[in-house]
Design a protein around this motif. Structure first.
Motif, PDB file in Angstrom:
ATOM      1  N   THR A  94       0.849  -1.189   0.000  1.00 18.13           N
ATOM      2  CA  THR A  94       0.000   0.000   0.000  1.00 18.13           C
ATOM      3  C   THR A  94       0.882   1.236   0.000  1.00 18.13           C
ATOM      4  OG1 THR A  94      -1.753  -1.129   1.237  1.00 18.13           O
ATOM      5  CG2 THR A  94      -1.804   1.282   1.220  1.00 18.13           C
ATOM      6  N   VAL A  95       0.541   2.214  -0.830  1.00 18.23           N
ATOM      7  CA  VAL A  95       1.276   3.464  -0.845  1.00 18.23           C
ATOM      8  C   VAL A  95       0.900   4.265   0.397  1.00 18.23           C
ATOM      9  CG1 VAL A  95       1.771   5.598  -2.110  1.00 18.23           C
ATOM     10  CG2 VAL A  95       1.228   3.502  -3.363  1.00 18.23           C
ATOM     11  N   VAL A  96       1.910   4.648   1.209  1.00 15.83           N
ATOM     12  CA  VAL A  96       1.643   5.406   2.431  1.00 15.83           C
ATOM     13  C   VAL A  96       2.177   6.835   2.351  1.00 15.83           C
ATOM     14  CG1 VAL A  96       1.495   3.391   3.927  1.00 15.83           C
ATOM     15  CG2 VAL A  96       3.720   4.463   3.537  1.00 15.83           C
ATOM     16  N   ARG A  97       3.235   7.065   1.585  1.00 12.51           N
ATOM     17  CA  ARG A  97       3.784   8.410   1.418  1.00 12.51           C
ATOM     18  C   ARG A  97       4.327   8.556   0.008  1.00 12.51           C
ATOM     19  NH1 ARG A  97       6.663   7.534   6.531  1.00 12.51           N
ATOM     20  NH2 ARG A  97       5.619   8.609   8.245  1.00 12.51           N
ATOM     21  N   VAL A  98       4.300   9.793  -0.486  1.00  6.71           N
ATOM     22  CA  VAL A  98       4.925  10.106  -1.772  1.00  6.71           C
ATOM     23  C   VAL A  98       5.756  11.369  -1.586  1.00  6.71           C
ATOM     24  CG1 VAL A  98       3.167   9.006  -3.186  1.00  6.71           C
ATOM     25  CG2 VAL A  98       2.918  11.414  -2.572  1.00  6.71           C
ATOM     26  N   CYS A  99       6.814  11.464  -2.358  1.00  2.00           N
ATOM     27  CA  CYS A  99       7.679  12.646  -2.294  1.00  2.00           C
ATOM     28  C   CYS A  99       8.193  12.957  -3.695  1.00  2.00           C
ATOM     29  CB  CYS A  99       8.853  12.423  -1.345  1.00  2.00           C
ATOM     30  SG  CYS A  99      10.006  13.822  -1.264  1.00  2.00           S
ATOM     31  N   HIS A 100       7.966  14.182  -4.127  1.00  2.00           N
ATOM     32  CA  HIS A 100       8.484  14.652  -5.408  1.00  2.00           C
ATOM     33  C   HIS A 100       9.717  15.492  -5.129  1.00  2.00           C
ATOM     34  CE1 HIS A 100       7.789  17.139  -9.337  1.00  2.00           C
ATOM     35  NE2 HIS A 100       8.762  16.249  -9.464  1.00  2.00           N
ATOM     36  N   GLY A 101      10.875  15.068  -5.624  1.00  2.01           N
ATOM     37  CA  GLY A 101      12.124  15.780  -5.410  1.00  2.01           C
ATOM     38  C   GLY A 101      12.644  16.392  -6.695  1.00  2.01           C
ATOM     39  N   MET A 102      12.921  17.694  -6.661  1.00  2.00           N
ATOM     40  CA  MET A 102      13.447  18.396  -7.830  1.00  2.00           C
ATOM     41  C   MET A 102      14.651  19.226  -7.405  1.00  2.00           C
ATOM     42  SD  MET A 102       9.895  19.839  -9.495  1.00  2.00           S
ATOM     43  CE  MET A 102      10.695  20.444 -10.967  1.00  2.00           C
ATOM     44  N   GLY A 103      15.709  19.168  -8.190  1.00  2.00           N
ATOM     45  CA  GLY A 103      16.882  19.952  -7.846  1.00  2.00           C
ATOM     46  C   GLY A 103      18.096  19.516  -8.619  1.00  2.00           C
ATOM     47  N   SER A 104      19.260  19.782  -8.043  1.00  2.00           N
ATOM     48  CA  SER A 104      20.520  19.525  -8.740  1.00  2.00           C
ATOM     49  C   SER A 104      21.521  18.834  -7.834  1.00  2.00           C
ATOM     50  CB  SER A 104      21.130  20.848  -9.243  1.00  2.00           C
ATOM     51  OG  SER A 104      20.246  21.503 -10.109  1.00  2.00           O
ATOM     52  N   THR A 105      22.385  18.056  -8.468  1.00  2.00           N
ATOM     53  CA  THR A 105      23.498  17.409  -7.785  1.00  2.00           C
ATOM     54  C   THR A 105      24.807  17.961  -8.340  1.00  2.00           C
ATOM     55  OG1 THR A 105      22.250  15.374  -7.429  1.00  2.00           O
ATOM     56  CG2 THR A 105      24.638  15.223  -7.270  1.00  2.00           C
ATOM     57  N   TYR A 106      25.724  18.264  -7.434  1.00  2.00           N
ATOM     58  CA  TYR A 106      27.061  18.735  -7.796  1.00  2.00           C
ATOM     59  C   TYR A 106      28.074  17.793  -7.151  1.00  2.00           C
ATOM     60  CZ  TYR A 106      24.350  22.996  -8.647  1.00  2.00           C
ATOM     61  OH  TYR A 106      23.407  23.896  -9.078  1.00  2.00           O
ATOM     62  N   ARG A 107      29.249  17.674  -7.752  1.00  2.00           N
ATOM     63  CA  ARG A 107      30.195  16.692  -7.228  1.00  2.00           C
ATOM     64  C   ARG A 107      31.634  17.058  -7.593  1.00  2.00           C
ATOM     65  NH1 ARG A 107      28.481  12.008  -5.382  1.00  2.00           N
ATOM     66  NH2 ARG A 107      26.544  12.192  -6.569  1.00  2.00           N
ATOM     67  N   ASN A 108      32.550  16.668  -6.690  1.00  2.00           N
ATOM     68  CA  ASN A 108      33.971  16.622  -7.033  1.00  2.00           C
ATOM     69  C   ASN A 108      34.513  15.297  -6.520  1.00  2.00           C
ATOM     70  OD1 ASN A 108      34.473  16.946  -4.277  1.00  2.00           O
ATOM     71  ND2 ASN A 108      34.941  19.129  -4.462  1.00  2.00           N
ATOM     72  N   SER A 109      35.820  15.150  -6.440  1.00  2.00           N
ATOM     73  CA  SER A 109      36.401  13.852  -6.103  1.00  2.00           C
ATOM     74  C   SER A 109      36.180  13.444  -4.649  1.00  2.00           C
ATOM     75  CB  SER A 109      37.905  13.857  -6.403  1.00  2.00           C
ATOM     76  OG  SER A 109      38.562  14.871  -5.648  1.00  2.00           O
ATOM     77  N   SER A 110      35.794  14.391  -3.787  1.00  2.00           N
ATOM     78  CA  SER A 110      35.698  14.054  -2.370  1.00  2.00           C
ATOM     79  C   SER A 110      34.309  14.187  -1.763  1.00  2.00           C
ATOM     80  CB  SER A 110      36.674  14.917  -1.556  1.00  2.00           C
ATOM     81  OG  SER A 110      36.361  16.291  -1.701  1.00  2.00           O
ATOM     82  N   LEU A 111      33.411  14.929  -2.416  1.00  2.00           N
ATOM     83  CA  LEU A 111      32.083  15.090  -1.836  1.00  2.00           C
ATOM     84  C   LEU A 111      31.043  15.369  -2.905  1.00  2.00           C
ATOM     85  CD1 LEU A 111      31.258  18.392  -1.760  1.00  2.00           C
ATOM     86  CD2 LEU A 111      33.004  18.395   0.000  1.00  2.00           C
ATOM     87  N   GLY A 112      29.784  15.120  -2.526  1.00  2.00           N
ATOM     88  CA  GLY A 112      28.654  15.433  -3.381  1.00  2.00           C
ATOM     89  C   GLY A 112      27.755  16.428  -2.667  1.00  2.00           C
TER      90      GLY A 112
END
Length: 405
Positions: free
Chosen positions: A321-339
């Motif tokens: 049964t579906v109990v929660r929904v979440c719509h996520g919008m945005g951006s991801t940035y990254r380098n060699s050590s962190l996101g």
């Protein structure tokens, strides 16, 4: 005025993001209050899964030489724009009234830097928690279990009893008293703060734009296993206007949570060591039930959470049964050590008919996790990497105009 159903009412909160290119492109232990993990302290808004060996601690950084709050730091009531978390003025936050309107900070002559204090307070728990994570990874299939060390910015909020006199609190509060109070970490940040991170901090810290995210997460309850929750991450197939399943995970397990009140800053910090487990052993019937739920979902941007189902289609196969929904919008940035994730979340709970929208900023400390997985890694090595990450966060993510006031 015409009646508007609860799931069509939008709460007063951060504006929904407009994904324009210009918004997404890069432009000591003495002050640690230690207490065994008590679920009642932190788990009074949602069902959170903690490992049996998990630790949850709170500390204030930095305090003075006598382990006291400076005179400019006061405990003040705050009101939240949240239909889920708002309990009138029963939330309190440590506010530094010495901060100017430009978002500056008060400097104290302390023996060590704030990021050294944070690292000292976190390191022992982090190493201890990761020992358990490593054992879990050894017993799992390859890449089935993955650890993450996440840093989130927000504000540590304390919940007081309405019967407590505020004047008495202001005169007598201290770390020992605050340690006993229920608390939560409020991650909803202003839209203006998000803009500062994208336009100023991203180019400064050297992370590159990786991808634009537009995903839906469905949380499914299992009638045959009430304690189990499945998380189905989906993307939209634009040619069909339907959801496409990307992966299924169990609810992340928290192995360590450290909440840090940064008394010379406007924002606070939460560090979490979590493990996530991919679900790969579903039967054909179980997989078909989940697929039916996803295929019957209807995109509706006018609803909280962005999804709806035809009557009676929120369940499938008498199991999920579906109990929660979440719509996520945005951006991801990254380098060699962190996101870095800068995302807008639009959530809705189908059981309580409540939902809200928020902006969230989180950093994945990937270099620390990578080193922790190495055999016989020295604690000093982890300490130095963590110290560098904490300095980056302290200098770039915790300064903002008076927050929540």
């Amino acid at each position: 005025m015409a009646y508007v159903p609860p799931h069509r009412r939008h709460s007063k909160g951060p504006e929904r993001p407009l994904l324009k290119p210009e918004l997404l492109a890069p432009q000591s232990k003495k002050n640690l209050n230690v207490k065994p993990y008590n679920k009642s302290i932190v788990d009074w808004t949602e069902n959170i899964v903690y490992a049996d060996h998990s630790t949850h601690r709170w500390c204030a950084i930095p305090l003075d030489d006598e382990n006291q709050f400076p005179s400019s730091v006061n405990l003040e009531p705050v009101t939240l724009e949240s239909a889920v978390l708002n309990f009138g003025e029963n939330h309190l936050a440590l506010i530094n009234t010495g901060l100017d309107n430009e978002g500056g900070e008060v400097e104290w002559n302390l023996p060590r830097s704030p990021w050294e204090y944070i690292t000292e307070n976190v390191l022992e728990d982090l190493l201890s928690a990761f020992k358990h994570v490593r054992n879990e990874m050894k017993s799992a299939r390859p890449k089935e279990v993955s650890p993450t060390l996440v840093a989130r910015v927000g504000k540590v909020l304390f919940r007081r009893s309405p019967s407590i006199n505020m004047e008495s609190i202001r005169k007598n509060y201290g770390t020992e008293i605050l340690q006993q109070w229920r608390r939560l970490f409020y991650i909803n940040t202003p839209v203006s703060y998000k803009g500062k991170i994208v336009n100023e901090v991203v180019p400064k810290i050297g992370v590159d734009f990786e991808e634009e995210e537009d995903t839906y997460e469905l949380q499914l309850s299992d009638s045959t296993s009430p304690e189990s929750t499945l998380f189905c991450r989906c993307r939209v197939m634009k040619e069909h206007g339907k959801l496409q399943l990307c992966e299924i995970k169990l609810k992340p397990v928290r192995n360590m949570v450290m909440d840090i009140s940064c008394t010379t800053k406007n924002l606070d910090l939460r560090l979490m060591l979590c493990t996530e487990k991919l679900v790969t052993d579903l039967t054909n019937d179980e997989m078909q039930s989940i697929t039916d739920l996803i295929n019957s979902a209807i995109l509706d941007p006018d609803l909280k959470g962005g999804l709806r189902w035809p009557p009676g289609k929120e369940s499938s196969g008498d199991k999920y049964t579906v109990v929660r929904v979440c719509h996520g919008m945005g951006s991801t940035y990254r380098n060699s050590s962190l996101g870095l994730k800068v995302k807008h979340y639009d959530r809705f709970d189908l059981r309580t008919l409540t939902g809200e929208a928020s902006w969230g900023i989180s950093l994945m400390l990937e270099n620390v996790v990578s080193k922790l997985q190495e055999e016989n890694v020295e604690a000093s090595t982890i300490s130095e990497i963590l110290k560098g990450d904490m300095q980056l966060i302290w200098d770039n993510f915790l300064s903002f105009e008076r927050f929540l006031t």
